[in-house]
Design a protein around this motif. Structure first.
Motif, PDB file in Angstrom:
ATOM      1  N   THR A 209       0.843  -1.186   0.000  1.00  0.00           N
ATOM      2  CA  THR A 209       0.000   0.000   0.000  1.00  0.00           C
ATOM      3  C   THR A 209       0.879   1.237   0.000  1.00  0.00           C
ATOM      4  OG1 THR A 209      -1.759  -1.124   1.188  1.00  0.00           O
ATOM      5  CG2 THR A 209      -1.749   1.273   1.301  1.00  0.00           C
ATOM      6  N   ARG A 210       0.543   2.217  -0.834  1.00  0.00           N
ATOM      7  CA  ARG A 210       1.295   3.469  -0.841  1.00  0.00           C
ATOM      8  C   ARG A 210       0.329   4.610  -0.605  1.00  0.00           C
ATOM      9  NH1 ARG A 210       2.368   4.947  -7.130  1.00  0.00           N
ATOM     10  NH2 ARG A 210       3.187   6.802  -6.172  1.00  0.00           N
ATOM     11  N   TRP A 211       0.871   5.760  -0.209  1.00  0.00           N
ATOM     12  CA  TRP A 211       0.054   6.926   0.076  1.00  0.00           C
ATOM     13  C   TRP A 211       0.207   7.946  -1.041  1.00  0.00           C
ATOM     14  CZ3 TRP A 211      -3.169   7.277   4.302  1.00  0.00           C
ATOM     15  CH2 TRP A 211      -3.044   6.229   5.221  1.00  0.00           C
ATOM     16  N   LEU A 212      -0.927   8.456  -1.525  1.00  0.00           N
ATOM     17  CA  LEU A 212      -0.919   9.380  -2.649  1.00  0.00           C
ATOM     18  C   LEU A 212      -1.703  10.636  -2.283  1.00  0.00           C
ATOM     19  CD1 LEU A 212      -1.668   6.787  -5.432  1.00  0.00           C
ATOM     20  CD2 LEU A 212       0.476   8.020  -5.116  1.00  0.00           C
ATOM     21  N   PRO A 213      -1.349  11.793  -2.864  1.00  0.00           N
ATOM     22  CA  PRO A 213      -2.085  13.018  -2.585  1.00  0.00           C
ATOM     23  C   PRO A 213      -3.536  12.899  -3.022  1.00  0.00           C
ATOM     24  CG  PRO A 213      -0.019  13.492  -3.703  1.00  0.00           C
ATOM     25  CD  PRO A 213      -0.224  12.018  -3.774  1.00  0.00           C
ATOM     26  N   VAL A 214      -4.440  13.395  -2.174  1.00  0.00           N
ATOM     27  CA  VAL A 214      -5.859  13.408  -2.515  1.00  0.00           C
ATOM     28  C   VAL A 214      -6.275  14.752  -3.069  1.00  0.00           C
ATOM     29  CG1 VAL A 214      -8.172  13.367  -1.502  1.00  0.00           C
ATOM     30  CG2 VAL A 214      -6.538  11.604  -0.934  1.00  0.00           C
ATOM     31  N   SER A 215      -5.520  15.794  -2.774  1.00  0.00           N
ATOM     32  CA  SER A 215      -5.945  17.124  -3.184  1.00  0.00           C
ATOM     33  C   SER A 215      -6.176  17.215  -4.681  1.00  0.00           C
ATOM     34  CB  SER A 215      -4.920  18.173  -2.755  1.00  0.00           C
ATOM     35  OG  SER A 215      -3.649  17.858  -3.275  1.00  0.00           O
ATOM     36  N   CYS A 216      -5.355  16.507  -5.478  1.00  0.00           N
ATOM     37  CA  CYS A 216      -5.531  16.569  -6.917  1.00  0.00           C
ATOM     38  C   CYS A 216      -6.760  15.801  -7.356  1.00  0.00           C
ATOM     39  CB  CYS A 216      -4.307  16.032  -7.638  1.00  0.00           C
ATOM     40  SG  CYS A 216      -3.961  14.300  -7.319  1.00  0.00           S
ATOM     41  N   ALA A 217      -7.194  14.833  -6.554  1.00  0.00           N
ATOM     42  CA  ALA A 217      -8.343  14.024  -6.951  1.00  0.00           C
ATOM     43  C   ALA A 217      -9.646  14.576  -6.446  1.00  0.00           C
ATOM     44  CB  ALA A 217      -8.158  12.602  -6.438  1.00  0.00           C
ATOM     45  N   ALA A 218      -9.634  15.252  -5.328  1.00  0.00           N
ATOM     46  CA  ALA A 218     -10.901  15.694  -4.757  1.00  0.00           C
ATOM     47  C   ALA A 218     -10.860  17.127  -4.271  1.00  0.00           C
ATOM     48  CB  ALA A 218     -11.306  14.762  -3.624  1.00  0.00           C
ATOM     49  N   GLY A 219      -9.790  17.827  -4.520  1.00  0.00           N
ATOM     50  CA  GLY A 219      -9.774  19.259  -4.265  1.00  0.00           C
ATOM     51  C   GLY A 219      -9.532  19.665  -2.841  1.00  0.00           C
ATOM     52  N   GLY A 220      -9.235  18.729  -1.942  1.00  0.00           N
ATOM     53  CA  GLY A 220      -9.051  19.121  -0.562  1.00  0.00           C
ATOM     54  C   GLY A 220      -8.166  18.146   0.178  1.00  0.00           C
ATOM     55  N   GLY A 221      -7.999  18.375   1.470  1.00  0.00           N
ATOM     56  CA  GLY A 221      -7.220  17.473   2.286  1.00  0.00           C
ATOM     57  C   GLY A 221      -7.991  16.194   2.539  1.00  0.00           C
ATOM     58  N   ALA A 222      -7.310  15.219   3.096  1.00  0.00           N
ATOM     59  CA  ALA A 222      -7.942  13.938   3.382  1.00  0.00           C
ATOM     60  C   ALA A 222      -8.030  13.730   4.876  1.00  0.00           C
ATOM     61  CB  ALA A 222      -7.140  12.808   2.751  1.00  0.00           C
ATOM     62  N   VAL A 223      -9.034  12.960   5.296  1.00  0.00           N
ATOM     63  CA  VAL A 223      -9.158  12.552   6.680  1.00  0.00           C
ATOM     64  C   VAL A 223      -9.213  11.039   6.666  1.00  0.00           C
ATOM     65  CG1 VAL A 223     -10.487  12.757   8.794  1.00  0.00           C
ATOM     66  CG2 VAL A 223     -10.426  14.656   7.187  1.00  0.00           C
ATOM     67  N   GLY A 224      -8.088  10.401   6.959  1.00  0.00           N
ATOM     68  CA  GLY A 224      -8.030   8.960   6.861  1.00  0.00           C
ATOM     69  C   GLY A 224      -8.365   8.514   5.446  1.00  0.00           C
ATOM     70  N   ASP A 225      -9.001   7.344   5.344  1.00  0.00           N
ATOM     71  CA  ASP A 225      -9.404   6.820   4.042  1.00  0.00           C
ATOM     72  C   ASP A 225     -10.851   7.165   3.730  1.00  0.00           C
ATOM     73  OD1 ASP A 225      -6.981   5.621   3.613  1.00  0.00           O
ATOM     74  OD2 ASP A 225      -7.585   3.710   4.477  1.00  0.00           O
ATOM     75  N   THR A 226     -11.578   7.741   4.671  1.00  0.00           N
ATOM     76  CA  THR A 226     -13.024   7.819   4.584  1.00  0.00           C
ATOM     77  C   THR A 226     -13.540   9.137   4.053  1.00  0.00           C
ATOM     78  OG1 THR A 226     -13.089   6.350   6.518  1.00  0.00           O
ATOM     79  CG2 THR A 226     -15.144   7.416   5.888  1.00  0.00           C
ATOM     80  N   PHE A 227     -12.859  10.234   4.354  1.00  0.00           N
ATOM     81  CA  PHE A 227     -13.359  11.558   4.007  1.00  0.00           C
ATOM     82  C   PHE A 227     -12.339  12.376   3.222  1.00  0.00           C
ATOM     83  CE2 PHE A 227     -15.684  10.314   7.803  1.00  0.00           C
ATOM     84  CZ  PHE A 227     -16.975  10.681   7.516  1.00  0.00           C
ATOM     85  N   VAL A 228     -12.842  13.322   2.443  1.00  0.00           N
ATOM     86  CA  VAL A 228     -12.029  14.401   1.893  1.00  0.00           C
ATOM     87  C   VAL A 228     -12.628  15.705   2.381  1.00  0.00           C
ATOM     88  CG1 VAL A 228     -11.187  13.165  -0.127  1.00  0.00           C
ATOM     89  CG2 VAL A 228     -13.377  14.366  -0.253  1.00  0.00           C
ATOM     90  N   THR A 229     -11.786  16.701   2.577  1.00  0.00           N
ATOM     91  CA  THR A 229     -12.222  17.962   3.157  1.00  0.00           C
ATOM     92  C   THR A 229     -12.167  19.081   2.135  1.00  0.00           C
ATOM     93  OG1 THR A 229     -11.359  17.283   5.318  1.00  0.00           O
ATOM     94  CG2 THR A 229     -11.813  19.624   5.016  1.00  0.00           C
ATOM     95  N   GLU A 230     -13.231  19.873   2.071  1.00  0.00           N
ATOM     96  CA  GLU A 230     -13.210  21.106   1.291  1.00  0.00           C
ATOM     97  C   GLU A 230     -12.505  22.133   2.167  1.00  0.00           C
ATOM     98  OE1 GLU A 230     -13.209  24.382  -0.483  1.00  0.00           O
ATOM     99  OE2 GLU A 230     -14.632  24.505   1.209  1.00  0.00           O
ATOM    100  N   ASP A 231     -11.323  22.578   1.733  1.00  0.00           N
ATOM    101  CA  ASP A 231     -10.426  23.314   2.616  1.00  0.00           C
ATOM    102  C   ASP A 231     -10.964  24.650   3.100  1.00  0.00           C
ATOM    103  OD1 ASP A 231      -8.480  21.345   2.587  1.00  0.00           O
ATOM    104  OD2 ASP A 231      -7.501  22.148   0.799  1.00  0.00           O
ATOM    105  N   THR A 232     -11.694  25.379   2.260  1.00  0.00           N
ATOM    106  CA  THR A 232     -12.129  26.727   2.635  1.00  0.00           C
ATOM    107  C   THR A 232     -13.187  26.698   3.724  1.00  0.00           C
ATOM    108  OG1 THR A 232     -11.635  27.508   0.412  1.00  0.00           O
ATOM    109  CG2 THR A 232     -13.052  28.909   1.762  1.00  0.00           C
ATOM    110  N   THR A 233     -14.108  25.744   3.644  1.00  0.00           N
ATOM    111  CA  THR A 233     -15.197  25.658   4.630  1.00  0.00           C
ATOM    112  C   THR A 233     -14.930  24.619   5.708  1.00  0.00           C
ATOM    113  OG1 THR A 233     -16.321  24.021   3.250  1.00  0.00           O
ATOM    114  CG2 THR A 233     -16.908  26.349   2.906  1.00  0.00           C
ATOM    115  N   ASN A 234     -13.929  23.758   5.497  1.00  0.00           N
ATOM    116  CA  ASN A 234     -13.624  22.645   6.392  1.00  0.00           C
ATOM    117  C   ASN A 234     -14.754  21.620   6.473  1.00  0.00           C
ATOM    118  OD1 ASN A 234     -10.989  23.459   7.168  1.00  0.00           O
ATOM    119  ND2 ASN A 234     -11.876  24.955   8.580  1.00  0.00           N
ATOM    120  N   VAL A 235     -15.612  21.587   5.467  1.00  0.00           N
ATOM    121  CA  VAL A 235     -16.672  20.577   5.407  1.00  0.00           C
ATOM    122  C   VAL A 235     -16.064  19.271   4.904  1.00  0.00           C
ATOM    123  CG1 VAL A 235     -18.794  19.870   4.223  1.00  0.00           C
ATOM    124  CG2 VAL A 235     -18.552  22.210   5.086  1.00  0.00           C
TER     125      VAL A 235
END
Length: 268
Positions: A48-74
């Motif tokens: 298993t390797r770790w890859l950036p999520v920001s390019c795939a979903a536009g925000g930071g990641a929270v574990g494997d389950t969520f991605v975060t919209e950075d401006t609103t933190n939703v």
């Protein structure tokens, strides 16, 4: 845009877009954030390797389950199932909408990738050969690929205000609606009128095909039922184009999604 940082993520697109068995149900307990805040675990042969999520979903990641919209933190689930469709959908972009400098909602764009297509099959299915943001989004709307827009309100708004904003978007494309369009616009209005949409309300617009769009509204993160179905291809496209056309009401969402699609089309 620096494509060098995006293409590796596109090359891992298949793994990222293939939900693990049983993982597509929505999860209410937020996973702990990774130390980097920008990682998503992707299964690979040999480990298993770790890859950036920001390019795939536009925000930071929270574990494997969520991605975060950075401006609103939703936080949005990386994978969802929506009422009216049985296959899991996976997030490919996030963004936010503000009006008069006040943030109104965060949004995430999801597509069905349960068929595990490779890059060339994806291009064939959508009819996309090269990247031009407008034509790409138009092709995705017409293609037999289910897509859904998830909207989470970051401030309370009444239903009339919300649906009027949607009507304003549609009016850019439809100046003099015909009988079918009038019926669909009436359905859209009646779905939201009289509702008090509190902060945290989730709204899903799911395009099953050009002539079928489902609307689901929930007071929390978990959509439970289809609240309405819009059966006009022109109304459905006008709403889609309002988010993904040149005059988008949510530029950050369009940009985030386009970044991954661009990289995917460049991937070999």
């Amino acid at each position: 845009m620096n494509l060098a940082s995006v293409v590796p993520c596109a090359q891992a697109f298949l793994a990222l877009m293939t939900p693990a068995a049983g993982s597509h149900r929505r999860v209410h307990t937020h996973a702990a954030a990774s130390k980097s805040g920008l990682a998503c675990r992707v299964a690979r042969s040999g480990g298993t390797r770790w890859l950036p999520v920001s390019c795939a979903a536009g925000g930071g990641a929270v574990g494997d389950t969520f991605v975060t919209e950075d401006t609103t933190n939703v936080m949005f689930p990386r994978e969802v199932t929506v009422p009216g469709y049985t296959h899991p959908l996976v997030a490919v972009g996030t963004g936010y909408r503000e009006k008069f400098f006040v943030k109104v909602y965060a949004a995430a764009f999801y597509v069905d990738y349960s068929l595990r297509l490779d890059t060339e099959q994806w291009k064939a299915k959508t009819g996309i050969e090269s990247f031009d943001s407008s034509s790409v989004f138009d092709s995705i709307f017409k293609a037999p690929v289910v897509k859904s827009l998830s909207i989470i309100l970051v401030r309370a708004v009444d239903g009339k205000t919300f649906v009027n904003a949607l009507n304003d978007v549609i009016a850019r494309q439809i100046k003099n609606p015909n009988a079918e369009e009038e019926s669909s616009l009436s359905t859209l209005q009646n779905t939201f009128l009289g509702r008090n949409l509190k902060q945290g309300t989730s709204i899903y617009l799911t395009w099953l095909e050009p002539k079928r769009m489902l609307i689901s509204i929930s007071e929390d993160e978990d959509p439970r039922q289809v609240d309405a179905e819009i059966k006009s291809a022109t109304v459905n496209y006008a709403l889609y184009d309002g988010f993904f056309g040149k005059s988008t009401v949510c530029p950050s969402l369009r940009s985030s999604t386009a970044q991954l699609l661009d990289a995917l089309l460049l991937a070999k």
